[in-house]
Design an enzyme around this catalytic site. Structure first.
Site, PDB file in Angstrom:
ATOM      1  N   HIS A 135      19.639  -5.241  25.607  1.00 35.20           N
ATOM      2  CA  HIS A 135      19.278  -4.277  24.879  1.00 35.20           C
ATOM      3  C   HIS A 135      19.920  -4.146  23.301  1.00 35.20           C
ATOM      4  O   HIS A 135      20.766  -5.016  23.098  1.00 35.20           O
ATOM      5  CB  HIS A 135      19.671  -2.872  25.240  1.00 35.20           C
ATOM      6  CG  HIS A 135      18.996  -2.305  26.733  1.00 35.20           C
ATOM      7  ND1 HIS A 135      19.343  -2.755  27.988  1.00 35.20           N
ATOM      8  CD2 HIS A 135      18.023  -1.566  26.640  1.00 35.20           C
ATOM      9  CE1 HIS A 135      18.405  -2.196  28.884  1.00 35.20           C
ATOM     10  NE2 HIS A 135      17.604  -1.557  28.012  1.00 35.20           N
ATOM     11  N   LYS A 139      23.159   0.585  21.789  1.00 36.26           N
ATOM     12  CA  LYS A 139      23.115   1.293  23.228  1.00 36.26           C
ATOM     13  C   LYS A 139      24.575   1.571  23.673  1.00 36.26           C
ATOM     14  O   LYS A 139      25.223   0.596  23.597  1.00 36.26           O
ATOM     15  CB  LYS A 139      22.596   0.441  24.299  1.00 36.26           C
ATOM     16  CG  LYS A 139      22.388   1.074  25.568  1.00 36.26           C
ATOM     17  CD  LYS A 139      21.329   0.450  26.524  1.00 36.26           C
ATOM     18  CE  LYS A 139      21.028   0.906  27.632  1.00 36.26           C
ATOM     19  NZ  LYS A 139      20.706   2.404  27.844  1.00 36.26           N
TER      20      LYS A 139
HETATM   21  N1  LIG Z   1      15.032   6.845  30.456  1.00 36.51           N
HETATM   22  C1  LIG Z   1      14.136   6.002  29.666  1.00 36.51           C
HETATM   23  O1  LIG Z   1      13.099   5.568  29.909  1.00 36.51           O
HETATM   24  C2  LIG Z   1      15.127   5.503  28.329  1.00 36.51           C
HETATM   25  C3  LIG Z   1      14.431   4.785  27.472  1.00 36.51           C
HETATM   26  C4  LIG Z   1      15.118   4.600  26.373  1.00 36.51           C
HETATM   27  C5  LIG Z   1      16.328   5.139  26.039  1.00 36.51           C
HETATM   28  N2  LIG Z   1      16.830   6.019  26.938  1.00 36.51           N
HETATM   29  C6  LIG Z   1      18.073   6.721  26.823  1.00 36.51           C
HETATM   30  O2  LIG Z   1      17.823   7.766  26.098  1.00 36.51           O
HETATM   31  C7  LIG Z   1      19.009   7.925  25.201  1.00 36.51           C
HETATM   32  C8  LIG Z   1      18.582   7.973  23.589  1.00 36.51           C
HETATM   33  O3  LIG Z   1      18.148   6.870  23.163  1.00 36.51           O
HETATM   34  P1  LIG Z   1      17.881   6.777  21.817  1.00 36.51           P
HETATM   35  O4  LIG Z   1      17.501   5.166  21.584  1.00 36.51           O
HETATM   36  O5  LIG Z   1      16.901   7.526  21.289  1.00 36.51           O
HETATM   37  O6  LIG Z   1      19.135   6.897  20.996  1.00 36.51           O
HETATM   38  P2  LIG Z   1      19.524   7.057  19.462  1.00 36.51           P
HETATM   39  O7  LIG Z   1      20.917   7.055  19.294  1.00 36.51           O
HETATM   40  O8  LIG Z   1      18.544   6.781  18.770  1.00 36.51           O
HETATM   41  O9  LIG Z   1      19.086   8.990  19.667  1.00 36.51           O
HETATM   42  C9  LIG Z   1      20.041   9.894  20.013  1.00 36.51           C
HETATM   43  C10 LIG Z   1      19.804  11.225  19.377  1.00 36.51           C
HETATM   44  O10 LIG Z   1      20.629  12.248  20.008  1.00 36.51           O
HETATM   45  C11 LIG Z   1      21.265  13.119  19.030  1.00 36.51           C
HETATM   46  N3  LIG Z   1      22.305  13.837  19.884  1.00 36.51           N
HETATM   47  C12 LIG Z   1      23.456  13.169  20.155  1.00 36.51           C
HETATM   48  N4  LIG Z   1      24.251  14.271  20.732  1.00 36.51           N
HETATM   49  C13 LIG Z   1      23.243  15.380  20.904  1.00 36.51           C
HETATM   50  C14 LIG Z   1      23.252  16.719  21.253  1.00 36.51           C
HETATM   51  N5  LIG Z   1      24.365  16.998  21.991  1.00 36.51           N
HETATM   52  N6  LIG Z   1      22.237  17.722  21.200  1.00 36.51           N
HETATM   53  C15 LIG Z   1      21.142  17.115  20.520  1.00 36.51           C
HETATM   54  N7  LIG Z   1      21.182  15.867  19.898  1.00 36.51           N
HETATM   55  C16 LIG Z   1      22.113  15.078  20.096  1.00 36.51           C
HETATM   56  C17 LIG Z   1      21.779  12.048  17.977  1.00 36.51           C
HETATM   57  O11 LIG Z   1      22.307  12.737  16.931  1.00 36.51           O
HETATM   58  C18 LIG Z   1      20.586  10.922  17.883  1.00 36.51           C
HETATM   59  O12 LIG Z   1      19.573  11.398  17.095  1.00 36.51           O
HETATM   60  C19 LIG Z   1      20.108   6.823  25.618  1.00 36.51           C
HETATM   61  O13 LIG Z   1      20.926   7.326  26.514  1.00 36.51           O
HETATM   62  C20 LIG Z   1      19.076   5.864  26.182  1.00 36.51           C
HETATM   63  O14 LIG Z   1      19.974   4.991  27.157  1.00 36.51           O
HETATM   64  C21 LIG Z   1      16.478   6.276  28.186  1.00 36.51           C
END
Ligand SMILES: NC(=O)c1ccc[n+]([C@@H]2O[C@H](COP(=O)([O-])OP(=O)(O)OC[C@H]3O[C@@H](n4cnc5c(N)ncnc54)[C@H](O)[C@@H]3O)[C@@H](O)[C@H]2O)c1
Length: 238
Positions: A135, A139
């Site tokens: 990844h 991450k």
């Molecule tokens: N289930 C799936 O298919 C899948 C796919 C991709 C990523 N993910 C997961 O999704 C999550 C996010 O991934 P990403 O790549 O978008 O990460 P990212 O870091 O780009 O975005 C996360 C966002 O959440 C915000 N944030 C943090 N705490 C918060 C809160 N309490 N309230 C509101 N916003 C908050 C951050 O400021 C940031 O903008 C991770 O846990 C990742 O592993 C899951």
């Protein structure tokens, strides 16, 4: 449908594009700077919320969304050790929750093929099994939620293995999962069966985040008006 987006990072931005393409209305976007908005009247007006934040925030967001009466699609990974507690919370408070360690259709097909292959391979003592996941370097959790789901399906077929470890291992009682963090890789998962005479590999390689985002939007469309706990197995008829 009227949607509240929680988490406006890489996934939040992808989901926004797909929601707008499909004619949905985004009534609120919540990120780190306006977290209290999850308790607002505006949030309560959403038909559904989609949450992609961090492992720790996911727990608080599931609770807050349930108490606000808004069903939640949760894509954050790294919190599933608290799934029984969250399932009980959502059910007791008459909420709706759709969670998936991976929302991509391809990965969910991969999950099924992985289960099928593990059933066969567990009977063949010459083959060892190991997993690897790649990844992007921002991450937060390792191994990935997807790798843990794959591992759980494999472990079900190998009673002699007591669990997984997040490293390569020669201990037959453990399943090794190697996690590599590099560049901007959306997600690669490989299961490898190795014998003295050959190697079988099963790989899913996500080309972008679009597949995860589309799956999350389809899950949100499915969840509107529903209560209880839902997963990709409910959405897809594989
Ligand atoms: N289930 C799936 O298919 C899948 C796919 C991709 C990523 N993910 C997961 O999704 C999550 C996010 O991934 P990403 O790549 O978008 O990460 P990212 O870091 O780009 O975005 C996360 C966002 O959440 C915000 N944030 C943090 N705490 C918060 C809160 N309490 N309230 C509101 N916003 C908050 C951050 O400021 C940031 O903008 C991770 O846990 C990742 O592993 C899951």
């Amino acid at each position: 449908m009227k949607v509240a987006l929680i988490g406006y990072g890489k996934m939040g931005h992808e989901i926004e594009k797909i929601l707008l393409d499909r004619g949905h209305q985004i009534i609120l976007i919540i990120d780190k700077d306006n977290q209290p908005d999850i308790k607002s009247e505006k949030f309560k007006a959403a038909d559904v919320a989609i949450e992609f934040t961090t492992p720790h925030s996911a727990i608080e967001n599931i609770k807050a969304s349930t108490l606000a009466g808004v069903p939640l699609v949760c894509g954050s990974t790294g919190w599933l050790d608290r799934l029984p507690e969250m399932e009980a919370f959502v059910t007791q408070n008459n909420g709706g929750l759709f969670y998936a360690s991976n929302f991509s259709l391809g990965v969910n097909i991969f999950f099924h093929v992985n289960e099928y292959l593990a059933k066969i391979m567990a009977k063949l003592k010459d083959y060892s099994v190991e997993m690897e996941e790649w990844h992007h370097n921002q991450k937060l959790d390792a191994p990935s939620g997807t790798a843990i789901t794959l591992a759980e399906h494999i472990l079900k077929e190998y009673p002699q293995k007591t669990g997984w470890v997040n490293e390569s291992t020669t201990d037959d009682s453990k399943l090794g999962i190697i996690s590599i963090r590099k560049g901007d890789i959306p997600g690669i998962h490989t299961v490898t069966y190795n014998s003295p005479v050959d190697t079988i590999t099963l790989t899913h390689d996500a080309k972008s985040r679009q597949g995860f985002a589309l799956g999350a939007v389809l899950a949100a469309e499915y969840l509107v008006g529903k209560k209880g706990i839902h997963t990709m197995n409910d959405l897809l008829t594989l």
